[in-house]
Design a protein around this motif. Structure first.
Motif, PDB file in Angstrom:
ATOM      1  N   ALA A   1       0.639  -1.713  -5.502  1.00  0.00           N
ATOM      2  CA  ALA A   1       0.377  -0.869  -4.620  1.00  0.00           C
ATOM      3  C   ALA A   1      -0.321  -0.947  -3.649  1.00  0.00           C
TER       4      ALA A   1
ATOM      5  N   VAL B   1      -1.671  10.806  -4.062  1.00  0.00           N
ATOM      6  CA  VAL B   1      -0.682  10.504  -3.936  1.00  0.00           C
ATOM      7  C   VAL B   1       0.614  11.258  -4.454  1.00  0.00           C
TER       8      VAL B   1
ATOM      9  N   LEU C   1       6.179   6.621  -5.367  1.00  0.00           N
ATOM     10  CA  LEU C   1       5.177   5.259  -4.744  1.00  0.00           C
ATOM     11  C   LEU C   1       5.304   3.664  -5.616  1.00  0.00           C
TER      12      LEU C   1
ATOM     13  N   THR D   1       9.964   3.751  -2.079  1.00  0.00           N
ATOM     14  CA  THR D   1       8.706   3.350  -2.120  1.00  0.00           C
ATOM     15  C   THR D   1       8.023   2.079  -0.893  1.00  0.00           C
TER      16      THR D   1
ATOM     17  N   GLN E   1       5.961   5.517   1.165  1.00  0.00           N
ATOM     18  CA  GLN E   1       5.234   5.828   0.546  1.00  0.00           C
ATOM     19  C   GLN E   1       4.098   4.697   0.910  1.00  0.00           C
ATOM     20  N   LEU E   2       4.218   3.392   0.525  1.00  0.00           N
ATOM     21  CA  LEU E   2       3.459   2.528   0.748  1.00  0.00           C
ATOM     22  C   LEU E   2       2.240   2.536   2.416  1.00  0.00           C
TER      23      LEU E   2
ATOM     24  N   LEU F   1       0.474   5.364   2.388  1.00  0.00           N
ATOM     25  CA  LEU F   1      -0.690   5.326   1.811  1.00  0.00           C
ATOM     26  C   LEU F   1      -1.339   4.736   2.579  1.00  0.00           C
TER      27      LEU F   1
END
Length: 303
Positions: free
Chosen positions: A193, A261, A266, A273, A276-277, A280
């Motif tokens: 990640a 997070v 994530l 995912t 969420q990336l 981030l």
């Protein structure tokens, strides 16, 4: 022939023709009382995203999303299952992530007539779309799965095409034990990640997740700390985090640069995912931008 009988025969013939179509077969399956157990949070999220979770009646402990599925009875932890626990919910079908086990337990389930389908996919971003397609194939949601897989790949491609960040060392804390945080090294989902959003893992020299002391923190000098919501709550919040020995000596500690997070979303390598990336990455850009602006302001007022 009686007109009513003619219409009845026509309707019966049409029903026989439609019964063999994939749509009719899928609808028939959904209307049955088939009982499914899902093993693996990523598989559960994929089923829900494809609206193919209608028959799920139980799950394992790693299934925490969506809430409706998380509320179902649990048959135990993903990697430490027992045949007795799974069989107690009387399943017809088990849909399992590749990490589910032990393998002997899955073999026992098959031996007593439970249909076990395992989706083997490496814990990588590249495998998310393939996983979605595999679930779609097993649940007769091929078209929906292809559309979802393409959408997820588009998001990952957008992330990969973003401008390079300035060199930034990040520390990913999964949890902590006492006063020692447990950080992610290489060969972890967290490392993948960090790489995906353009960050350097400050602890890439170690493999796996390990506790790191004050000396290691000061030596590796992370610029940013990333921590899970649960991990931060467990250690007592932000104030307690910055009091960890050695953390105050790092750039992250001095500037208190922190990103919190949802670690399941994530690092689950499921349908949530990619979003969420991207979130981030946005948080990192905001944090670095605020830090840069603060440095410029300090430089202007310095004699």
């Amino acid at each position: 022939m009686n007109p009513s009988k003619t219409r009845l025969l026509a309707m019966m013939a049409l029903g026989l023709l439609l019964a063999g179509t994939p749509l009719a077969q899928a609808e028939e399956r959904e209307q049955t009382s088939e009982r499914w157990v899902v093993l693996g949070g990523d598989i559960a999220e994929t089923l829900a995203a494809l609206e193919a979770d209608i028959n799920v009646i139980a799950r394992d402990d790693t299934v925490v999303h969506p809430p409706a599925m998380a509320a179902l009875p649990s048959v135990g932890y993903l990697r430490q299952l027992s045949a007795e626990s799974v069989l107690s919910v009387k399943p017809d079908q088990v849909l399992a992530a590749g990490s589910a086990g032990p393998r002997e337990v899955l073999a026992q389930l098959e031996a007593v007539g439970v249909n076990v389908a395992t989706i083997n996919a490496p814990p990588s971003l590249d495998a998310i779309a393939d996983k979605v397609r595999a679930v779609g194939q097993l649940t007769d949601r091929q078209n929906a799965a292809e559309a979802l897989a393409n959408d997820l790949n588009d998001k990952l491609n957008r992330l990969a095409s973003m401008p390079v960040l300035p060199p930034t060392r990040a520390m990913f804390i999964m949890q902590h034990s006492g006063l020692t945080p447990r950080a992610a090294g290489s060969d972890t989902a967290a490392h993948s990640a960090l790489e995906a959003v353009g960050l350097d893992n400050a602890f890439a020299e170690m493999q796996g997740y390990h506790s790191v002391g004050a000396e290691a923190l000061a030596r590796q000098s992370p610029d940013v700390v990333i921590v899970s919501e649960r991990g931060l709550a467990a250690m007592g919040g932000k104030a307690a985090l910055w009091q960890l020995p050695g953390l105050a000596l790092t750039p992250a500690g001095r500037k208190q640069q922190l990103i919190v997070v949802n670690v399941q979303a994530l690092l689950g390598f499921g349908p949530r995912t990619p979003d969420q990336l991207l979130a981030l990455r946005q948080d990192v850009e905001t944090l670095l931008g605020a830090s840069t602006n603060a440095q410029k302001s300090t430089a202007k007022i310095s004699p």
